[in-house]
Every structure is written in structure tokens, then in C-alpha cells.
Design a protein around this motif. Structure first.
Motif, mmCIF file in Angstrom:
data_model
loop_
_atom_site.group_PDB
_atom_site.id
_atom_site.type_symbol
_atom_site.label_atom_id
_atom_site.label_comp_id
_atom_site.label_asym_id
_atom_site.label_seq_id
_atom_site.Cartn_x
_atom_site.Cartn_y
_atom_site.Cartn_z
ATOM 1 N N TRP B 94 -31.660 -10.268 -17.910
ATOM 2 C CA TRP B 94 -30.836 -9.988 -19.048
ATOM 3 C C TRP B 94 -30.384 -11.426 -19.639
ATOM 4 C CZ3 TRP B 94 -26.143 -11.766 -18.495
ATOM 5 C CH2 TRP B 94 -25.388 -11.898 -16.979
ATOM 6 N N THR B 173 -40.006 -2.858 -28.782
ATOM 7 C CA THR B 173 -38.765 -3.311 -28.169
ATOM 8 C C THR B 173 -37.561 -3.836 -28.972
ATOM 9 O OG1 THR B 173 -40.375 -4.362 -26.629
ATOM 10 C CG2 THR B 173 -38.085 -5.071 -26.358
ATOM 11 N N TYR B 223 -37.904 2.386 -15.804
ATOM 12 C CA TYR B 223 -36.717 1.618 -16.681
ATOM 13 C C TYR B 223 -36.896 1.704 -18.127
ATOM 14 C CZ TYR B 223 -36.268 -0.996 -12.171
ATOM 15 O OH TYR B 223 -36.069 -1.460 -10.821
ATOM 16 N N ASP B 225 -35.105 -0.573 -19.875
ATOM 17 C CA ASP B 225 -34.973 -1.743 -20.283
ATOM 18 C C ASP B 225 -33.718 -1.798 -21.337
ATOM 19 O OD1 ASP B 225 -36.826 -2.988 -18.706
ATOM 20 O OD2 ASP B 225 -38.225 -3.030 -19.959
ATOM 21 N N GLU B 374 -36.639 -4.733 -10.506
ATOM 22 C CA GLU B 374 -36.540 -4.757 -12.190
ATOM 23 C C GLU B 374 -37.614 -6.108 -12.458
ATOM 24 O OE1 GLU B 374 -32.769 -5.130 -13.879
ATOM 25 O OE2 GLU B 374 -33.782 -4.770 -15.927
ATOM 26 N N TYR B 378 -41.244 -5.841 -14.600
ATOM 27 C CA TYR B 378 -41.467 -6.902 -15.733
ATOM 28 C C TYR B 378 -42.769 -7.363 -15.440
ATOM 29 C CZ TYR B 378 -40.707 -10.913 -18.646
ATOM 30 O OH TYR B 378 -40.580 -11.923 -19.894
#
Lengths: 412, 412, 412, 412
Positions: B94, B173, B223, B225, B374, B378
Motif C-alpha cells: 500500500w 482499479t 483480495y 485490494d 498479498e 499481486y
């Protein structure tokens, strides 16, 4: 991202031309001379002719590094600058000898340059640098795992004015070669020394010395690697003068350490050459061969295989070049992690790359019609030569764990 | 082998300190704010605070390249110099937003810098560069394979002074992010154009425009996200002024091409950061955890796994750096082969690297207690984002075959 | 090559019909009920309805083996005959609970059947067999590697008429589930016993007992596996009557051994179901999706991927069936090698199979629109559940080496 | 899970004893006779002696199936019952000939049994069944990809009372063998037939016929596979009587189909034997060899490698046995999916298994001191023999996609 010196670039040009003019066109002739040889371990006339040409072209002893350049006719090449040259030579597996750049002679010459005295150099190094004789390095033993060099069992015992050697070695490249004249032999001269890295010595043994017994040639995946070959060699009460000791009693391990770094990366350089050539062959095959109504090159899976080969060769080459740079700047000891990374990664990648390229060729891909099968054997062998990958991964893993295990919490 | 500019080196130092001081210590706080958020797509107070600090530290908009540096407060960083910075940010997934360096906003800002007119830049680029708003890039569609960009089906029709958009997009996104204000939408404005690369246009659509329907968030491997998220977005008779066209009618494909190169390698840079951190975590775990009477670090197979992770990260990083250098010197078009090689190789390697590192951790390795799970997601997602690997391998394979298929016999 | 009993075949038919009629059509409803639940660990109304139907259809407690069939309404199914049933259930990961065949409840019921006394059975086993309550098995601890079961640290101390438990557990499936009422807890009751396999005991702990603290849910990759979930659970001076000891003091290790064999192969059975369904989905996708002018199904690499998935599923299934047969005929102890082979091979194969099938789907393949992503997480988790693969490979390798190391020369 | 017939079990016992008594003890003698042979393609005296013993022991022509048992001295063995016998023979690669069970002679005998007329059988089948002569199957051509059998280019033209053959073949096993007397040659007799599966014919050509030119032996990796060998063979106006046509004009493709199924699985059976023996050797090595102060068998990574070899051999064997059963019950045509699965999976697995086992041996693992290197070559070769894996995966993938693509939504 990186750039080679002008010297290296000029040599690359010259070497490419030499390969085009003299090496590729003679591949078939080389195979035929070897196939029809009465003795597969005799020097091939073709090689002798090409060696003369290479000398004239100034493509000789290119492996010599700058700090040892007083032994060469050129100012020396860094590992980094030598890498692309060795890669080009690697495209034809027998060609490095043409340039006096083949294993194990290069490593043996380095040993003599670095650790030999004037007498030893005059007697053995000079003819080696001239390409007049060949040499052996006797490390591996059949009875112990010599990936741990302290395991060496061959006995070196002093008796009056002589060293007496007893023991068995194998995978002694060049031993059967008719021109091979000198063996560097690692053994234990002081097995009770409390420091287990000072128990070993290295001794020069002329091949003709009584008691040196060439037991048999060994093959790997069916290859005898003639005319160099790999031999099992027994030492039965072999006697040499005290002056044949290299560097000093108890310093054998030190010599071994000094020798192995460059040896490993030279193999990797050449392997990248075989891989690159295999990729090029596969591309040509993919374009010229059709199945089920379309050229192979239009099959999605062939394209994927080619793409992976390209990416993996790029990565292998970059890893190796970084390793070379590190060795040039910080010496073998300062590059142990990258040497281990290259040694364990490049042969495995290359084995798989060639495997795919052979597959694209169909059954013919496994034959001697192409360089691939022999290159595959070379890659497979390099996963064991100088110690199995696992041994180097053990050491590398240990180093990396130590490097990161103590980081503070912030990084976690 | 390679060296970064002094500017990059200084920024790396500063960034490492910033991570140590502000990012790692806030990882738990970030997780908790998100876990307890009423709306997982609302801005997190923590992020806002950290953004201020990053701006003050001069760690802001570092992705901007020299030729676009008039948009930034710094002279611009080449891809090569930016790579190690993005790698460091990638260690905490993040964190890039803290430095205004997160996807897809960076790519969208580039689009506006390169292809936006002054009005468009004033309205959307300035607040994006300030980090005041967020943005979306609407390319992928649920009903067609958009890895072939000419497949895009969303309709862009002119009606008087307006463009009217109809169609469905997904994997958008940022769409649910509350601060997200602007969508760049790729669609077909001229479906009958005989040149299939001139059928597409890209249009700016404010998120609040009537007819923009955020259908649902999508998850990948569990996830969401958040707070960026990936949304399915429908466009139902969405009307925007003619001035919202980017660059010009029929030039959508051109914009897409220009955008994708850097986007792909930015993902790779960050992935290498996650992989590197996973390796470091695994080393710490190996040292602190014991099974069957010995620390994990003394198990041969753990050492082998660590060694492979190290070697593969080195290779992935080197491949990426070479790609960056090539892009810096020859532009995206001059680096297509290496971009494809990185895009298809790095995520796959990183997925495997993290897989091993999780395994060394035991069951805890899969939980949110570490960055690994995570990061794994990705990496897995990057094998599909911007087109599945297979599509890029197809193109790369075709290029390589063409490159080598015509070589003369000497090379074969 | 093998044939299932008529009973199994009839149940397979009935189960397939039940899945077609009630499970597949309710997948979306299940997802929505869970997404909109106030408490993700509360029982879902849908599940309760389907459980009634499954009972009526005679598809209930099918996991019960013949020797324990006095606890069931049917004559019991061998592991071999149960395998295809569990595979079918595995196609929808939440469906096993509908048939009262979900982990960890099945394993816990087996423990109670085999090692519980009449009181314990009346209180806990009967409602479990009825599906009225759920249960937990508390083995794994955050602070030690419990793949070596003797490492368990939780303290079980006798104090008067009570056992007092202190310690920490995690990955306790079902702990947060509202209907979960009983925990089987493994701990050390006699840490100084010279026989390290007699130091452990297993104790029944009602979830409502004071001192049982549900600390937090854990996720794997991005999944919380609600409504079952995996919890970290602390035991703070938890007191239960002496009668809650299972089998007898010091016999905890023995119970653990008895429980784990079937548990591992049940996971494998279900994993094969997910893999098989993923393959079928990939086939449908390959036929319905086109890229670059051709359906995916005509791309050579897609066909290769499908072919490999098919072959690997066949092999995984056959290995598992052989393991079942061996367990049926020789018990868990007589099938340890094959159990370890299945445990370490099937999840790894399935993870890769699903990985490929997701890739064929493009970006959507990672979302919750398909069973694949969750199945992938399940496979990944099974490589760590009940001990990491490496631990089982260590034991298996040791066994195999011992089996063959002593063969006479003839075989060498 | 499966059980062999009593006949098979008894033969397995007898065969194991024969191997112990006569084959393993003669491995060195075999290698030496071959190494010292003037002509590597002459029959070895040792083989002739052992053939006599095998006949006396009733271990002769075991490959013959029940429906063809009138040609044998035994009631025939199903593929399923033959599999473990072929596996045992596979442990020593030259041993199948001792039992008259070696490729390609077995396949050629099957062709003659099934498609030959009485004359052809009397002349060629009888001596083949007696082991008096050897034979060749001429399918593969250097100039076309014969994995698509309709690609065959060799010309078969009628001229009066004779067929005239012109064309080139390669990888003709047995061609150089001195006892090889008869070639079955596939070619095109009717290239313009609109049905592309009726353009081919198969013709019997005595090796001594004028115009049959043995051009050169071919090697795979470094092996010439003497005394059988693989040859390039040219047919220059080769004339044979009309009666040498097999089955009938235009039926060559049909014969090829009938021949290939069993051939492929016989290779797989033997490969499993080599793999199994390699595993056993690796176990012995792991126990007897020490590095870094511990036997290899105590290194975690060695145990993991051994465990994987065990699991993979189990799976390969089970897949093959299922394939055999399917062929026994439904014929080659009814088992095409499983034959393709075995053909593409078993050699690849075995190649990797042997690769690991060689690695455990260190450098010696690649030499002729063990069966492994030659077995590795055999596995590698089988990935191309009878068509590259990719071709079979293409067909298998297509079949599987078709099988599942039409399922109704319930299953999705």
C-alpha cells in the motif's frame, strides 16, 4: 546497461569472423576426423591447423586476466570482457582448444602462473601457453564426495627426496589425450594436521611417471568427450622430486580455492553460447518445418517455448556478467555468492533451454547433426562438475540466511 | 556492473529511511484502519498523513521521467534510476500511494501529460499530481479478450456536441475509491474503419457522470485490494462533451500502446521488492524456528530454497534493469522484446519465490501477518493484468523467431 | 482397473443428482447470503435447508466407515468407496457441510467414536452426527512447529477434580462458527515423561468455558473461510472436569495419529473434485472464448495445458484410490507411505492444475465468479495443513531409503 | 486396488529369478562384449546364450496377447498382466531382447500376426517368433514431420509385377543389426486419393534387396543403441513383388494405427522399470555416501527427492496400468485418451526421476557404471519417438475439451 571495453568489442568482431570462416565450416570435418580416428584421444590434424590460424589472428590465450598479462601476448582481459568471447567459443564445443582457452588447461595455466615457481613455469607453463602440450587437474576421487575438498584421500607421503603418491582419481579430463604431459594432483600430505584446510598439497606429476595408471575412460550420457576425455587414473607408488610441490606443503586447499572460481564461470560462459545457438537453431527449425498445415512458428506453444528460452538466456547472461564484474572488482573471495548463484543456476537453465530446443527439432534434435545434444550433456555435466549444485546451494543458502537473519524488525 | 545516478542513490537512501520511520511501523495500523472501516473504499486517515510527510521529504511523483519533468518538482528520473525506488516501495504494497506512485494513477498521469490538452491537464492532471484525486483506466471488458486491444467493444458514438458511451468494463482499479474522480475510457468510435488500429478512441469521463454504474467490486484470490479495488463498471448512455476526447478521434490504440510499457515494468519493479522482502523474512524465519531438533536454517532443503530465491531475484532484477535501460535509450517501441520478457518472466518467478518463502513459514505464512500472501496475489494477478502471459509470449516468440530464422548457415 | 461397490455407485448417482438439483443452482445464493451476513460466522439459512434435504436423501454422514457403522444410518463406506463421493462434494467447497461430511467435524466425530466414552459420545457425538452442533480440533500452535506433534506446548495440569489448560493455539477451524460447541484440545499433561509420545493428552473443552478466548480470525491468502473460519484461540486457566479427558492421560499422541490419516486423504479427495471441475470450466472457456481470430481451444498451448491437467488429475486420483484401498485393507499404519505420497503430491498437483485453468480464463479466472480461486487457496493451504509437505517428505524419504538401501547387489 | 492374474504373478516370480540369476550378473560382460566388438551391430554371443535359457524358462514372447495366442507357446497375456513383466525387463535395457520382447520386433510381429497373410507369416513371422531374425519398421522420414502419419513421402509405385520404392527414412531401429532381415516400409502408393488416410500402404522389403542403402547410424544424446541402433535408410528404386503388400493397397494408415498403441505403452512399462531401479540405486547411494559429516540419507533435500521419485513412480505406474486395462477391455481405439496421457506423461516423469537419481550419485551418476544415464537417454528419446509429446497433447487436449465443453451449466 553494461558496455564492454573497445578491446573486447574488437576481439568479439574478430572472433565472430573467425568462427564464420574457420570453425562452423569445419564442424563436419571435425566430426568425421574423430569418427574415423584410430585413436580417439590423438590430436586431430584439423585442430592443429586451426590453432595456427588462431594464433596468427591474435585470438590466443584470451582467458588471461590483466594481472597475469605478463604471461600473454596481450594486455589481459577482465572476466567481464572475456565473457562474450567465451560465449562465442561455446557455440562450438570443441572450438575453445583452437584458441587455447579450453578447460582444464586454462585453469591449470592459471595455477602455474599464480602458484608455480620459475622452474615449474619454464618446464610446464611455457609449452601450455604455446598450446604444445595439454594438462590434467586431479581432484575428484571415486571413493569420497570431493565436493567437500577436505575429503580428498589420495596420499602424498615424503620419502627421502621424493613425494610418493598413492590413491585413485577419476573424471580426469585430458588424461587420455596423447599430448597431455602433466598432472596437477591434489592429495593429503598431512592428514593429522588439526587445521583441516592445511592437510592437502598439490604436486606436479609428469604423466609418464611410473605408477601413473590410466585405468579407463569414463562417459557422461554416452559421450566420451574425446579427444580430451575423462579418465579414471590410479596412482600406484608414484614418485616425483620434492621440487614438484606447488606453492608449499599444506597449501593445496588454498590453491584449489583460487582455481575454482574462474573455472566455474568459464563453464557458464560457454554454456550460454550453446544455449544461444540452440535457440537460433530452434527459430530456424520453427520457420522451416510444418506440421498439421502450418509452420511450427505459428504454433502458440512453440512461440511460448522460444519466448522462454530468450528470457532465460538473457537472465543467465546478465547474472553471469554481474558475477564477472564482481570478481573483477573484488576477487573470487568477494564474489562467492554470485559465483555460487551462477554455478547452480546457469547449467540448470541451459539444460532446460536446450531440452526445449531439441524437442522443437523432433527426433533429429537428439542426434549429432546439431550441437544441441552434446551441449545438453555439457550442461548436465556442469551440474555435477566442481561439486553438485546442492553443495553450492547449501553454502549459498547459509550465506544468504546469515546476511538477512539479523535485520531489525523494520525490515520484517 | 551498473550504477545508478547520484540523484537516485540519494533518493534510495531517503526512501529507505522513510520506510523505516513511517511505513513499516504503520503496517499494523494500516491493516486495522482498513479492517474497521465502515467503507473499505474510503481514504484512510493514515495514508493522508503519510502523503503529507512524503511530499515534505521530496519523495513525491518520483515516477516522472526527465522528458516530462516540467510537470514535476524534480528533474525527472529515468526508468533505470526509478527502478530501485519502486522496488523499495514494493516492499509494502500500500505504500506507493503514499508517494503518489501507485498504479493506475501513474499511468493515467502519464497519459494526461503526453496526450492531454491544456484544459484537460488543468482539470485532471494537476489534482492527480497533487494527490488530491484518484483515477481509473477503463480498458478490460468482461465479454472479450482485451489482451488484443483491438477487441474492445465499448461503443463511443457522437451525438451532437457529445460523445455517448455504452458498454461494460471490469477490473477497473480505483473505481470504488471515494476520491476517484475521473475515468479514461477506451472504446470504439469508428468500428468500420478499415485500419483496425484507428477504430478506437479514449475519452475522459468524470465518475459522477449519469450512466456510470459501479456494478460490483471484484476480488482476486480473495483480495478486494481495498481501498483501490477492482470494479465492474457499466456505461449506460453516458454523455460527455466533445472536448473530453484525448489526443483525437481514432487515436485510442496509439495512446494504449504508449501507456502500457512503463505500466508493466512498474509492476515488475514492485514485485521484486515483495520478493526481496519475502526472502528476507524467510531467512529470519529459518534462523528463529526449529523443527526436529535443529533450526530450519540447518536443513539442506531450506538452504537450497533460499539459494534459489536469491539467484532468481538477482536474475529478475537484472532483466528488469536492462529493460529499463533499453527503454530509456530507445523508447518503449525499441524495448518491446525486453518488456515482454520482463512482463512474462518476473511475475512468474516472483510467484514461485514467494510460494517457497510462505512454505518456510508454515501455516502462518499464508496469513495477513506477513506481506507474503498479498504479494503472492499481486504476482499472480500480474500474470493476467495487461494481458495474459501467453499473449505476450506469442508476440515475443514471433519476434525472436523472425530475428534468427534468416541467419545464414554459418550460425547453424 | 478398479470398481466401486454397488452401494457407492448408487450413492454417486444420487449425489450427482443432488448437486445438480440443489447445490450448483444455489452457489450464487450462498455467496450472497455470506456477503450480506451481519456475522460471517453465523449459520446460513440456506445450509440448514439443504442439510434437511440431504438427510432425507440419505446423503448423510457418508464418511463413516464400516467398522464404525453402528454410529450411522448406513452400513458404512470404505475409504475407497467414499473417495468418489467426497470428490463430487469437493466440486463446491461449502457443500460437504450439507452432507455432514466437512472437516474438521468428520475427524472429530471419528475421534469421539473411536476414543470417546459413552458419556462423551452422548453429549457431543450425537449432536455432531445430527449436524446440530459443530466442533474444533486444537492442535497447531503459533509458537512451535507442530508438524512434530510432540512439540505441542499447551499445558494441561491437574488441579483437584479439574484439568487446567493454559496456552495458545491457532488455525482452529470452526472456532468462530456460532454453532461450534466443543473443542478437542491437545496439550502436554506430563512434559517430563521419558517417553515423548506419552507426554500429551487430549481433553474435551466446551467452547463456552471461561478462559477460552477467541483472539482473532486468520485468513489464508485473502480468504477467511467463513462461516467455518480459522481462529487464534487462547486458553487462559481454562478448567474442565476430569471426565473430559479422552481415552486416558498420556494418550494424546496416539489419538492424533489415529485421526490424521483419514483427515489427510479426505482433503485430497475434495481437492481432486475442485481440480476436475476447474478442468471442465477451462474446457468450456476454451471453446467459448476467442483471441486473435480463433477460439482458445484451437491454440496449441491451451490444448497442451488441458492435456496435462487431464493426465495429472488421472494420476492424482489413482494414487489416492490406491492409498484408500491400502488403508481399507491394512489400516492407517499399514498405509503410511502412500498417505504421505498422497498428502504431498495431490495438493501440489492440484494447485498447479487450477493455476493453469485460471490462466485460461483470463483476469476473470481469479475472481469469485468461479470456484477456481477458492479451490486454489484450498490446495495451497493443504500443503501446510497437518504439517508442511517437507515434513512428510522427510519421513517418506527415510522410509523409502530404508526399504531399498539394503537390497543385495543383484538389484543394483 | 488391482490384482494380476495368477499366471502373471507366477511369471513375475520366474522373471525376477531369471534377472537375478542371469541378467544382473552379466551386465558387465554385456558392456565388455559390446565395447570390444569389431562390429557393434553384430549379435552378441552372450545374448544368444541367454535367449536359449529364457526360452527354456518359458519366458519367451510374453508380449503376445490372448487373442493372438495361437502364435505363441502360452495362452497370451493381457496388457495389464504383461505390464509388470515388461517393467522388470526394463530394469536392464538390453534384456528385453533376451525374452524376444524388444522393440521394434514385438510391434512388427504384431503387424504380421494381425495383417500378414499365411505366406508372409511363414516367411517372416515364424523366424521372428523364434528369435532367429530381427526386423525394422520404417515410418519416420527426415524431411517431413511424420508425427502426422499422412505426411509420409516415400513413394510406392506399381510397375508391372512389382512395387518400386523411392524415398528416405531415418531412426530405423535395428537396420544395422546383422540379423535384421526384413523391413516393413510405410509409404504413399496413392498420393492423389481424396481420402488422405487411404493414400498410404505398407510393404515388406527384405533388407538385402538391391537399392536399400544403410546410409549411417544415428545417435541420440551420445548413444548409438548398438547392437540395435537407429539408421538412416534410403530406398533407391527398390523393387519387391506385389505379394509383399501388407493387408492391401491403401491400408497403410490403418496398420500404423493398429501398431502404435501397444508400442507406446510398452515403452512406458520399461521406462517405469528403469525409474524404479534408479530410485533403488539412489537409496543405496544415499545410505552409503557421506558428505559434510553425515550420510546423504540424512540430508533433508535428499529425502525430499527420494520421496518425490517414489510418489511419481507410483503415479506413473498406476496411470499405465489403468491404460492397459482400458486397452484390454475396449481396444486401442477405446483407450486413446489414456494412451496419449501415458505417452506424454510417463517419459517426462521418468526423465526427471532419473535426473534426480543421477544427481544424488555425484559425477559417477552420469557414467556407464550405472543404468541411469542410458535410461535417461531412453526416456528423453521416448518424448520424441512415435511423435513429439506436443502432437499427442494436441490431440488429447482437443478430445478433452470436446468432452467437457458441452456440459450444461449445472457443472459449471
Amino acid at each position: 546497461m553494461y558496455s564492454f571495453s573497445d578491446t573486447s568489442l574488437q576481439l568479439q568482431d574478430r572472433l565472430v569472423r573467425f568462427m564464420d570462416d574457420y570453425i562452423y565450416p569445419n564442424e563436419r570435418a571435425h566430426a568425421e576426423q574423430l569418427d574415423h580416428a584410430d585413436n580417439r584421444f590423438a590430436p586431430l590434424p584439423l585442430i592443429d591447423q586451426l590453432k595456427d590460424k588462431a594464433k596468427q589472428a591474435g585470438l590466443w590465450n584470451l582467458f588471461v586476466t590483466p594481472e597475469l598479462s605478463h604471461f600473454a601476448d596481450h594486455p589481459g582481459l577482465s572476466h567481464f570482457d572475456y565473457a562474450p568471447l567465451a560465449e562465442i567459443m561455446g557455440r562450438v564445443l570443441w572450438s575453445p582448444e583452437v584458441f587455447n582457452c579450453n578447460a582444464p588447461d586454462t585453469g591449470n595455466m592459471e595455477v602455474l602462473m599464480k602458484y608455480g615457481n620459475a622452474d615449474q613455469q619454464a618446464t610446464w607453463l611455457t609449452p601450455l601457453l604455446n598450446g604444445d602440450i595439454r594438462s590434467c587437474y586431479c581432484m575428484t576421487e571415486p571413493d569420497t564426495a570431493c565436493s567437500d575438498a577436505t575429503n580428498v584421500q589420495l596420499q602424498i607421503r615424503r620419502d627421502g627426496d621424493e613425494w610418493v603418491l598413492n590413491g585413485r582419481k577419476w573424471f580426469i579430463t585430458n588424461a587420455f589425450h596423447e599430448r597431455s604431459k602433466i598432472l596437477i594432483v591434489m592429495g593429503k600430505s598431512d592428514p593429522d594436521n588439526p587445521n583441516r584446510h592445511q592437510q592437502q598439497s598439490q604436486v606436479l606429476v609428469p604423466k609418464e611417471t611410473p605408477g601413473v595408471e590410466l585405468v579407463r575412460p569414463l562417459s557422461t550420457l554416452g559421450y566420451d568427450d574425446a579427444p580430451l576425455g575423462h579418465a579414471e587414473v590410479h596412482f600406484n607408488n608414484v614418485r616425483v622430486p620434492l621440487g614438484n610441490m606447488l606453492l608449499g606443503e599444506g597449501r593445496g586447499f588454498e590453491i584449489a580455492q583460487g582455481r575454482l572460481g574462474p573455472g566455474r564461470i568459464h563453464h557458464c560462459m560457454r554454456l550460454i553460447g550453446v544455449a544461444q545457438r540452440s535457440l537460433e537453431l530452434a527459430c530456424q527449425r520453427a520457420e522451416s518445418r510444418a506440421t498439421f498445415g502450418r509452420p511450427l512458428s505459428q504454433h502458440q506453444s512453440v512461440r511460448e517455448d522460444i519466448a522462454r528460452c530468450f528470457s532465460e538466456i538473457e537472465m543467465a547472461r546478465l547474472l553471469l556478467l554481474k558475477t564477472c564484474r564482481q570478481m573483477d572488482q573484488h576477487g573470487t573471495q568477494g564474489a562467492l555468492d554470485l559465483i555460487a548463484a551462477s554455478k547452480t543456476t546457469v547449467p540448470r537453465l541451459v539444460q532446460n533451454i536446450i531440452d526445449r530446443c531439441m524437442q522443437i527439432h523432433g527426433a533429429g534434435g537428439l542426434t549429432a547433426d546439431y550441437c544441441m545434444a552434446e551441449g545438453f550433456n555439457y550442461a548436465r555435466w556442469c551440474r555435477l562438475a566442481d561439486g553438485p549444485d546442492q553443495v553450492h546451494e547449501m553454502t549459498l543458502g547459509k550465506t544468504i540466511i546469515r546476511r538477512y537473519a539479523d535485520q531489525n524488525g523494520a525490515a520484517s
